[in-house]
Scaffold this active site. Structure first.
Site, PDB file in Angstrom:
ATOM      1  N   GLY B  72       0.848  -1.077  -0.076  1.00  0.00           N
ATOM      2  CA  GLY B  72      -0.041  -0.547  -0.218  1.00  0.00           C
ATOM      3  C   GLY B  72       1.077   1.353  -0.020  1.00  0.00           C
ATOM      4  O   GLY B  72       0.592   2.216   0.409  1.00  0.00           O
ATOM      5  N   GLN B  73       1.984   1.243   0.504  1.00  0.00           N
ATOM      6  CA  GLN B  73       3.006   2.458   0.124  1.00  0.00           C
ATOM      7  C   GLN B  73       2.644   3.444  -0.728  1.00  0.00           C
ATOM      8  O   GLN B  73       2.497   2.805  -2.264  1.00  0.00           O
ATOM      9  CB  GLN B  73       4.365   2.643   0.004  1.00  0.00           C
ATOM     10  N   GLY B  74       2.936   4.400  -0.994  1.00  0.00           N
ATOM     11  CA  GLY B  74       2.783   4.991  -1.907  1.00  0.00           C
ATOM     12  C   GLY B  74       3.646   4.942  -3.225  1.00  0.00           C
ATOM     13  O   GLY B  74       2.983   5.179  -4.406  1.00  0.00           O
ATOM     14  N   TYR B  76       4.156   1.743  -4.141  1.00  0.00           N
ATOM     15  CA  TYR B  76       4.473   0.788  -5.144  1.00  0.00           C
ATOM     16  C   TYR B  76       2.811   1.446  -5.594  1.00  0.00           C
ATOM     17  O   TYR B  76       2.196   0.012  -6.206  1.00  0.00           O
ATOM     18  CB  TYR B  76       4.512  -0.030  -3.720  1.00  0.00           C
TER      19      TYR B  76
END
Lengths: 607, 188
Positions: B72-74, B76
């Protein structure tokens, strides 16, 4: 974007909003400035908290340090003094790596750990001037005259030294008895000269990591820059700048190499480097800096000035090219705050310039790439990590509202075509040298001549100059004498016309002591040009009458149509005597009246 | 689908295959939710932030699910859209305590719904309003209101509050999703 290009300069068309409004509290009631906002991972849980030091709705009352977790207020801490700046810093203590918060106010730094008061660092006391000590000795031991004492203190001030707070307080006493009481009460307390903080910042000590040991850098009113060690709060390095520092921008590491750019109150920017004891002048702004943000990766520093200009100076190169001005653009509105914006995911380095017109302009070099409307002028702005979001923009406006905006994913920042205006000055790149034209023979000859016969040239010039002044004075006198009977219109003296005849009639209504004086002005039908800007003034004995206005203005007197003005005249004489009142009608900017009338007023009935 | 296949399915002898995409912002609990469906010996005790994505397979109600657990990291989130095409269902996990980033969630959801691989297909979306046990958590009704789910009528969706740490509410949600997927499969 093509559409916007075709529309040209008239109106910039923005892309769909790049920013999501995550939080907006219109009634947050903040009164704060940019250095008083920071974000820090207070509990080392990856969730950055927002810290805002509030200067109080009424300055200096109810000052607080508020901590926000996401959209909710986590805690509030009452501050004892007006906050100047806050900065998170990491200490070398056992346990989880949580930052401490330094709050600078007055002459102290209040350090909070785990949001509890932890330590108070006070600036080292300064040396008290010899003359001041002597003066106090005299008055305390020998009991000398207080007036002499006061003069002695003023002399100390005049010699360029500054006084201790006690002496300054003494000088503010107004009466002799007050001064005596002051000396009797406070005479025995020790003399201490304390300076105050003007700016505070932080610098990593030996490693760039987010949670690495951090040094505190501070500037004082005494023109000193101190670098503090964060564990024992000892002064690692002290440096001197020629003027009072206002803001700083720090790049580098304390143990390796660093450079501090200090904007000072004299409108200059000085640079300090590792190992230097005193500052080097690098940029003369000729204006006060509002914001300074260095861009080491681009090799330049942006400075926003009070003269509505955004400037960029090179920080690379050698010799005269270092700190050369790369470009300057003048903005339409005054700058109120500045903040550097680094978007790592896009590899972008922007600068956010908040202007008086309630907008934040994002500049990519000279060009504007985005505009955010804020509703009211911004007073404080920060860009960085907040919560778990890296690209968060936090700002406080003049109305006290707090807003958090988050940059949407996958945004591109293209130049807003129309805003890249031709206003920008021609760019001087760092590598280019100034082009100096070759010296011609004529130029050399002229220079030689000027050098040889400088005094003769000066004398001839002065002679001619005096002559021209004499001619001007003669003409002025001539004009003054002739305007008595003619009216000078415009600049060409030939256009002198005869003033048309104006008839005046006056009626007095009322029984007194208040009268209404109605003055009717008229002129003949074939008057050309019609009269403009007539003044109706009154002359009377002020011990008997009082008029509500000293004069009335008749802007236009139509030919053939009587125009009347009325004025309220009050008889102020207790004896209710009557007198005459003179009405003078004159053209504006003309010394002689066109027509005058003498009106004998009726006897006022006593009330 | 042949008659024999239908019979097999009807008799629940052979299980069907489907792949679901698990998306949501970082730290919302996607990997923790999927951790519940792993066999006991494979369960990880400590969940670390996912890098890129990871694939889990598990069975629920006659359905073999392959779950793509996206990071969920920006940086990715760009990967998500590459998996839309093959997904028969979407699980959208929301940290219901993170009121600040609810706008980001909404923005990501809109991007997802407008994507060409999702827009014209019937894909059931399951929302987990996660971390319901925490004190400042928003209720599932509030979350659905904040995301504007009431106006989402082109997709079949379901929201349930969950606690990924204890597994509360997770199985119920997944059962709804598998029913929807089976419905879609038999309609085709």
């Amino acid at each position: 974007m093509e559409e916007s290009a075709s529309r040209g300069v008239s109106e910039p068309v923005l892309q769909a909003d790049r920013w999501l409004t995550a939080y907006h509290d219109r009634f947050a009631g903040f009164n704060t400035v940019t250095p008083n906002i920071c974000s820090a991972d207070l509990f080392a849980d990856g969730d950055n908290k927002l810290l805002i030091a509030d200067m109080g709705a009424e300055w200096g009352k109810n000052m607080q340090l508020r901590v926000y977790k996401g959209t909710s207020l986590l805690s509030e801490h009452t501050l004892v003094d007006l906050p100047l700046a806050i900065a998170p810093f990491y200490m070398n203590l056992p346990g989880p790596k949580t930052p401490a918060i330094a709050v600078a106010s007055g002459s102290s730094i209040y350090v909070y750990r785990n949001m509890r008061p932890f330590y108070k660092y006070t600036l080292p006391a300064l040396k008290v001037a010899e003359a001041e000590l002597e003066a106090w000795n005299m008055v305390l031991q020998e009991g000398s005259d207080l007036n002499v004492f006061r003069d002695l203190l003023v002399n100390v001030l005049a010699s360029g030294e500054s006084l201790s707070a006690k002496s300054e307080h003494f000088l503010t006493t107004s009466t002799m008895s007050e001064a005596e009481t002051f000396v009797r009460t406070y005479g025995d307390s020790p003399l201490r000269r304390q300076t105050v903080l003007t700016t505070l910042s932080a610098m990593k000590k030996s490693m760039h990591e987010e949670d690495a040991l951090t040094c505190i850098v501070l500037g004082t009113e005494n023109k000193d820059i101190y670098i503090l060690e964060p564990d024992a709060f000892t002064v690692l390095t002290s440096m001197v700048v020629p003027s009072i520092p206002v803001m700083m921008d720090i790049t580098g590491l304390f143990d390796v190499d660093y450079r501090i750019l200090v904007a000072c109150r004299d409108g200059c920017i000085y640079s300090l480097k590792r190992g230097q004891k005193s500052a080097k002048l690098c940029i003369e702004l000729h204006s006060q800096a509002v914001g300074i943000c260095a861009r080491p990766s681009l090799g330049c520093v942006y400075v926003g000035c009070m003269d509505r200009s955004l400037r960029c100076y090179s920080t690379q190169g050698k010799g005269p090219n270092k700190y050369a001005q790369l470009w300057t653009i003048s903005l339409d509105h005054a700058i109120v705050a500045m903040q550097s914006v680094t978007i790592k995911t896009l590899g972008l380095e922007l600068v956010a310039v908040c202007c008086q017109d309630s907008k934040i302009y994002f500049h990519k070099e000279k060009a504007v790439v985005d505009i955010v409307d804020t509703g009211a002028p911004v007073t404080a702005v920060r860009f960085g990590r907040f919560g778990r979001e890296d690209n968060a923009l936090v700002f406080v406006t003049k109305s006290g509202a707090l807003t958090v905006k988050i940059l949407r994913r996958n945004q591109t920042f293209d130049t807003i075509g129309s805003l890249e205006s031709s206003k920008s000055a021609p760019a001087i790149t760092a590598g280019n040298k100034f082009i100096i034209p070759k010296k011609t023979k004529l130029f050399v000859d002229q220079t030689m001549r000027e050098r040889e016969s400088a005094s003769i040239m000066h004398r001839v010039f002065q002679q001619d100059f005096h002559r021209i002044r004499l001619i001007a004075a003669r003409h002025y006198l001539n004009t003054m004498q002739t305007t008595g009977n003619t009216q000078v219109r415009g600049f060409n003296g030939a256009d002198e016309t005869k003033i048309p005849e104006v008839r005046i009639t006056a009626r007095v209504q009322g029984l007194g002591p208040e009268f209404a004086l109605i003055i009717t002005l008229s002129c003949s039908e074939n008057t050309f040009p019609p009269l403009r800007n007539l003044l109706v003034a009154y002359s009377y004995d002020s011990s008997i009458y009082r008029c509500e206005r000293a004069y009335r203005c008749v802007p236009y007197l139509p030919p053939g149509l009587p125009t009347s003005v009325s004025i309220r005249v009050t008889c102020v004489s207790e004896l209710c005597v009557s007198d005459t009142l003179k009405v003078i009608v004159a053209l504006k900017d003309c010394s002689s009246p066109i027509v005058t009338a003498l009106i004998s007023m009726p006897v006022a009935q006593s009330v | 689908m042949g008659l024999l296949d239908r019979l097999v399915v009807f008799l629940k002898i052979k299980k069907r295959q489907a792949s679901v995409l698990v998306v949501g912002l970082d730290n919302s609990g996607k990997s923790t939710i999927l951790n519940h469906f792993k066999p006991d010996e494979q369960k990880s005790i400590e969940i670390v932030p996912t890098i890129g994505f990871s694939v889990e397979t598990f069975k629920i109600k006659n359905l073999n699910l392959t779950a793509f657990d996206m990071s969920g990291q920006g940086r990715y989130r760009n990967l998500w859209e590459h998996y839309y095409q093959d997904a028969q269902g979407i699980i959208f996990v929301i940290d219901s305590t993170d009121a600040l980033r609810m706008v980001v969630v909404k923005d990501e959801l809109e991007l997802l719904l407008q994507h060409k691989d999702i827009k014209n297909r019937s894909v059931p979306i399951l929302f987990f309003a996660n971390k319901m046990d925490l004190r400042d958590a928003l209720s599932s009704v509030k979350v659905s209101h904040a995301l504007g789910l009431d106006s989402l009528c082109t997709k079949s969706w379901h929201i349930c509050s969950s606690n990924a740490v204890t597994g509360e509410g997770v199985r119920e949600g997944l059962e709804w999703l598998s029913e929807q997927i089976q419905l879609n499969l038999s309609n085709n």
